[in-house]
Design a protein around this motif. Structure first.
Motif, PDB file in Angstrom:
ATOM      1  N   THR A   4      28.730  52.021 -17.449  1.00 45.70           N
ATOM      2  CA  THR A   4      28.041  50.803 -17.848  1.00 45.70           C
ATOM      3  C   THR A   4      27.839  50.780 -19.353  1.00 45.70           C
ATOM      4  OG1 THR A   4      26.206  49.310 -17.328  1.00 45.70           O
ATOM      5  CG2 THR A   4      25.656  51.646 -17.582  1.00 45.70           C
ATOM      6  N   SER A 117      24.903  46.012 -18.796  1.00 49.54           N
ATOM      7  CA  SER A 117      25.920  45.252 -18.061  1.00 49.54           C
ATOM      8  C   SER A 117      25.391  44.864 -16.679  1.00 49.54           C
ATOM      9  CB  SER A 117      27.184  46.088 -17.875  1.00 49.54           C
ATOM     10  OG  SER A 117      27.650  46.574 -19.108  1.00 49.54           O
ATOM     11  N   SER A 122      31.700  43.277 -15.655  1.00 54.97           N
ATOM     12  CA  SER A 122      31.145  43.008 -16.997  1.00 54.97           C
ATOM     13  C   SER A 122      31.155  44.279 -17.820  1.00 54.97           C
ATOM     14  CB  SER A 122      29.707  42.521 -16.933  1.00 54.97           C
ATOM     15  OG  SER A 122      29.559  41.486 -16.036  1.00 54.97           O
ATOM     16  N   ALA A 123      30.836  45.396 -17.204  1.00 52.48           N
ATOM     17  CA  ALA A 123      30.780  46.670 -17.932  1.00 52.48           C
ATOM     18  C   ALA A 123      32.131  46.971 -18.566  1.00 52.48           C
ATOM     19  CB  ALA A 123      30.362  47.793 -16.994  1.00 52.48           C
ATOM     20  N   GLU A 126      32.747  44.605 -21.467  1.00 50.24           N
ATOM     21  CA  GLU A 126      31.870  44.875 -22.614  1.00 50.24           C
ATOM     22  C   GLU A 126      32.252  46.177 -23.321  1.00 50.24           C
ATOM     23  OE1 GLU A 126      28.161  42.394 -20.626  1.00 50.24           O
ATOM     24  OE2 GLU A 126      27.980  44.560 -20.811  1.00 50.24           O
TER      25      GLU A 126
END
Ligand code: GTP
Ligand code: MG
Length: 151
Positions: A4, A117, A122-123, A126
């Motif tokens: 994350t 996240s 998303s993690a 990102e």
């Protein structure tokens, strides 16, 4: 293992909460695989929060994230994305339980000191937005056999 993206926002850095926040992730059992301090551009912040571009607070949010140094990190471990959000507490610190980072250290939704996240997808996005692949370090924690049940 799951990873994350966690960022201590400029208010968290300025308030001297970096060590406290890192300690909480470490003690929980997550493994630090990337870490840097960066002062990002507003454009970098806008890309990071692009999903929120239609929100009335979007401009202020991007000004905030790019207003000073941010401590950007990647933490790894079982269910790191979901578990990291539990350590953070809810978005609005008013509702965050004591014992969570936002619950213990923040008052205002617009100054909630930390980003995490919201999903595995998303993690990964990102992490790619904030780090070069070579900035991620792969290592085996000695305590792994104590943290996890045998597979
Ligand atoms: P992040 O971990 O920072 O992504 O927060 P989050 O996932 O808990 O919430 P979300 O992604 O929906 O919003 C991103 C950030 O926008 C929040 O952390 C807040 O700093 C800010 N934000 C969200 N809602 C509001 C709001 O209603 N007003 C203001 N001023 N800021 C908000
Ligand atoms: Mg979010």
């Amino acid at each position: 293992q799951e990873r994350t993206f966690i960022a201590i926002k400029p208010d968290g850095v300025q308030r001297g909460l970096t060590g406290e926040i890192i300690a909480r992730f470490e003690r929980k059992g997550y493994q630090l695989v990337a870490l840097k301090i960066v002062h990002i551009s507003k454009e970098h912040a806008e890309a990071h929060y692009s999903d929120l571009s239609s929100k009335p607070f979007f401009n202020g949010l991007c000004e905030y994230l790019s207003s000073g140094p941010v401590v950007a990190m990647v933490w790894q471990g079982k269910n790191a994305a979901k578990g990291g959000r539990v350590l953070l507490g809810t978005t609005n610190p008013l509702d965050s339980a004591p014992g969570t980072i936002r619950g213990d250290f923040a008052l205002d939704v617009g100054r909630n000191i930390i980003h995490g996240s919201d999903s595995v997808e998303s993690a990964e996005k990102e992490i790619a937005h904030w780090f070069k692949p070579e900035e991620l370090v792969s290592w085996t924690p000695v305590a792994k056999s104590q943290l996890y049940e045998k597979p």
